[in-house]
Write a protein that holds these residues in place. Structure first.
Motif, PDB file in Angstrom:
ATOM      1  N   GLU A  29     -10.704  -7.098  -0.407  1.00  0.00           N
ATOM      2  CA  GLU A  29     -10.604  -5.970   0.527  1.00  0.00           C
ATOM      3  C   GLU A  29      -9.251  -5.283   0.434  1.00  0.00           C
ATOM      4  N   ASN A  30      -8.191  -6.085   0.336  1.00  0.00           N
ATOM      5  CA  ASN A  30      -6.837  -5.531   0.353  1.00  0.00           C
ATOM      6  C   ASN A  30      -6.208  -5.400  -1.030  1.00  0.00           C
ATOM      7  N   ARG A  31      -6.958  -5.812  -2.052  1.00  0.00           N
ATOM      8  CA  ARG A  31      -6.517  -5.676  -3.449  1.00  0.00           C
ATOM      9  C   ARG A  31      -5.091  -6.206  -3.630  1.00  0.00           C
ATOM     10  N   THR A  32      -4.846  -7.388  -3.106  1.00  0.00           N
ATOM     11  CA  THR A  32      -3.507  -7.963  -3.194  1.00  0.00           C
ATOM     12  C   THR A  32      -3.232  -8.470  -4.605  1.00  0.00           C
ATOM     13  N   PRO A  33      -1.990  -8.379  -5.049  1.00  0.00           N
ATOM     14  CA  PRO A  33      -1.621  -8.776  -6.412  1.00  0.00           C
ATOM     15  C   PRO A  33      -1.472 -10.283  -6.544  1.00  0.00           C
ATOM     16  N   TYR A 123      -7.331  -1.899 -12.401  1.00  0.00           N
ATOM     17  CA  TYR A 123      -6.780  -2.526 -11.192  1.00  0.00           C
ATOM     18  C   TYR A 123      -5.725  -1.648 -10.524  1.00  0.00           C
ATOM     19  N   ASN A 124      -4.867  -1.034 -11.316  1.00  0.00           N
ATOM     20  CA  ASN A 124      -3.763  -0.248 -10.754  1.00  0.00           C
ATOM     21  C   ASN A 124      -4.172   1.151 -10.294  1.00  0.00           C
ATOM     22  N   GLU A 125      -5.430   1.512 -10.535  1.00  0.00           N
ATOM     23  CA  GLU A 125      -5.851   2.870 -10.210  1.00  0.00           C
ATOM     24  C   GLU A 125      -6.128   3.069  -8.721  1.00  0.00           C
ATOM     25  N   VAL A 126      -6.449   1.983  -8.031  1.00  0.00           N
ATOM     26  CA  VAL A 126      -6.835   2.105  -6.625  1.00  0.00           C
ATOM     27  C   VAL A 126      -6.113   1.049  -5.794  1.00  0.00           C
ATOM     28  N   GLN A 127      -5.593   1.457  -4.654  1.00  0.00           N
ATOM     29  CA  GLN A 127      -5.031   0.525  -3.690  1.00  0.00           C
ATOM     30  C   GLN A 127      -5.836   0.582  -2.406  1.00  0.00           C
ATOM     31  N   ALA A 128      -5.806  -0.505  -1.648  1.00  0.00           N
ATOM     32  CA  ALA A 128      -6.473  -0.515  -0.352  1.00  0.00           C
ATOM     33  C   ALA A 128      -5.673   0.339   0.630  1.00  0.00           C
ATOM     34  N   PRO A 129      -6.356   1.030   1.538  1.00  0.00           N
ATOM     35  CA  PRO A 129      -5.648   1.876   2.517  1.00  0.00           C
ATOM     36  C   PRO A 129      -5.083   1.046   3.663  1.00  0.00           C
ATOM     37  N   GLY A 132      -4.380   2.014   7.338  1.00  0.00           N
ATOM     38  CA  GLY A 132      -5.036   3.309   7.379  1.00  0.00           C
ATOM     39  C   GLY A 132      -4.388   4.358   6.513  1.00  0.00           C
ATOM     40  N   ILE A 133      -3.423   3.952   5.654  1.00  0.00           N
ATOM     41  CA  ILE A 133      -2.703   4.904   4.798  1.00  0.00           C
ATOM     42  C   ILE A 133      -3.047   4.635   3.338  1.00  0.00           C
ATOM     43  N   TYR A 134      -3.529   5.649   2.639  1.00  0.00           N
ATOM     44  CA  TYR A 134      -3.841   5.505   1.225  1.00  0.00           C
ATOM     45  C   TYR A 134      -2.623   5.913   0.403  1.00  0.00           C
ATOM     46  N   ARG A 135      -2.189   5.047  -0.519  1.00  0.00           N
ATOM     47  CA  ARG A 135      -0.976   5.299  -1.274  1.00  0.00           C
ATOM     48  C   ARG A 135      -1.227   5.604  -2.751  1.00  0.00           C
ATOM     49  N   GLY A 136      -2.459   5.813  -3.116  1.00  0.00           N
ATOM     50  CA  GLY A 136      -2.751   6.193  -4.493  1.00  0.00           C
ATOM     51  C   GLY A 136      -2.610   5.044  -5.472  1.00  0.00           C
ATOM     52  N   LYS A 137      -2.205   5.349  -6.683  1.00  0.00           N
ATOM     53  CA  LYS A 137      -2.104   4.342  -7.744  1.00  0.00           C
ATOM     54  C   LYS A 137      -0.977   3.360  -7.465  1.00  0.00           C
ATOM     55  N   ARG A 138      -1.171   2.140  -7.973  1.00  0.00           N
ATOM     56  CA  ARG A 138      -0.119   1.124  -7.883  1.00  0.00           C
ATOM     57  C   ARG A 138       0.844   1.343  -9.043  1.00  0.00           C
ATOM     58  N   GLU A 139       2.082   1.701  -8.735  1.00  0.00           N
ATOM     59  CA  GLU A 139       3.065   2.025  -9.757  1.00  0.00           C
ATOM     60  C   GLU A 139       4.406   1.394  -9.411  1.00  0.00           C
ATOM     61  N   LYS A 140       5.133   0.976 -10.429  1.00  0.00           N
ATOM     62  CA  LYS A 140       6.456   0.400 -10.221  1.00  0.00           C
ATOM     63  C   LYS A 140       7.373   1.432  -9.569  1.00  0.00           C
ATOM     64  N   GLY A 141       8.164   0.942  -8.628  1.00  0.00           N
ATOM     65  CA  GLY A 141       9.075   1.823  -7.916  1.00  0.00           C
ATOM     66  C   GLY A 141       8.468   2.486  -6.699  1.00  0.00           C
ATOM     67  N   LYS A 142       7.154   2.254  -6.475  1.00  0.00           N
ATOM     68  CA  LYS A 142       6.484   2.843  -5.318  1.00  0.00           C
ATOM     69  C   LYS A 142       5.927   1.744  -4.426  1.00  0.00           C
ATOM     70  N   SER A 143       5.945   1.975  -3.114  1.00  0.00           N
ATOM     71  CA  SER A 143       5.374   1.018  -2.169  1.00  0.00           C
ATOM     72  C   SER A 143       3.902   0.803  -2.489  1.00  0.00           C
ATOM     73  N   PRO A 144       3.408  -0.435  -2.274  1.00  0.00           N
ATOM     74  CA  PRO A 144       4.075  -1.574  -1.634  1.00  0.00           C
ATOM     75  C   PRO A 144       4.886  -2.467  -2.570  1.00  0.00           C
ATOM     76  N   ILE A 145       5.012  -2.116  -3.842  1.00  0.00           N
ATOM     77  CA  ILE A 145       5.865  -2.904  -4.727  1.00  0.00           C
ATOM     78  C   ILE A 145       7.300  -2.854  -4.194  1.00  0.00           C
ATOM     79  N   GLY A 146       7.915  -4.031  -4.083  1.00  0.00           N
ATOM     80  CA  GLY A 146       9.257  -4.104  -3.531  1.00  0.00           C
ATOM     81  C   GLY A 146       9.288  -4.274  -2.030  1.00  0.00           C
TER      82      GLY A 146
END
Length: 213
Positions: A29-33, A123-129, A132-146
């Motif tokens: 559900e949360n697409r956790t790494p 896997y990196n194309e979609v993140q769980a909202p 309630g906030i959708y953050r788009g693709k999972r990319e280095k330097g962008k939340s929630p990474i870090g």
């Protein structure tokens, strides 16, 4: 969600069969790494051989009313929502991990940026909202990474009028979710049961995850 809600979860340990379905559903559900699971099931043995029994203790975030993690956050990225959920503002979080150390339940993890891209196409194309906030693709330097991450009672599902994923899939019907402000709700009645207890009550954190013996 309306601020008059005070969300809480009750988990009946006599019904939990240790199947880990809640862990898998939460992760999906949360697409956790890798290395991050908001919902784990701890196994504990009791007794002396040969009279040994095993109990399973599911452990999401306790959503404490007096959360230690909120007190230590130097940038106020962790806060208590009016509905009872302890949330993390990824845009404010600086990744210092003070909250990880302070949590007496081990319910917080740091996102180092690992992923399942080798095992899962796209896997990196979609993140769980989350929240309630959708953050788009999972990319280095962008939340929630870090950032530090944890269970938030599937707040994005609550906004749609749905239960948290772990509650919906529980094979033993061991989990109950609802509003503690409603005296007629199942969770309110179970929380008042003589079987009810919370983990590490002596810490004074006042968890909103309540267990039944």
């Amino acid at each position: 969600m309306s601020s008059d809600k005070k969300w809480a979860m009750v988990i009946d340990l006599q019904k939990c069969i240790g199947c880990d379905t809640c862990t898998v559903a939460c992760k999906a559900e949360n697409r956790t790494p890798p290395g991050i699971s908001y919902n784990v099931v701890i196994e504990e043995e009791k007794g002396i051989f040969p009279n040994v029994t095993k109990i399973h203790i599911p452990r999401p975030c306790m959503q404490c009313d007096r959360p230690a993690c909120v007190q230590v956050c130097p940038v106020k990225a962790t806060y208590k929502m009016e509905n009872g959920i302890v949330a993390i503002d990824y845009d404010r979080c600086i990744g210092c991990r003070y909250c990880v150390v302070s949590c007496p339940y081990g319910a917080r993890s740091f996102d180092f940026g690992e992923d399942y891209s080798r095992e899962m196409i796209g896997y990196n194309e979609v993140q769980a909202p989350e929240y309630g906030i959708y953050r788009g693709k999972r990319e280095k330097g962008k939340s929630p990474i870090g950032n530090v991450r944890k269970c938030m009672f599937c707040y994005h599902r609550l906004q749609r009028g749905e239960e948290p994923a772990c509650v919906e899939v529980c094979l033993g019907d061991a989990r109950y979710f609802g509003d503690l402000n409603d005296p007629e709700s199942v969770v309110s009645k179970l929380a008042a049961s003589p079987r009810a207890f919370v983990l590490q009550e002596e810490m004074g954190t006042k968890p909103r995850v309540i267990y039944l013996k």
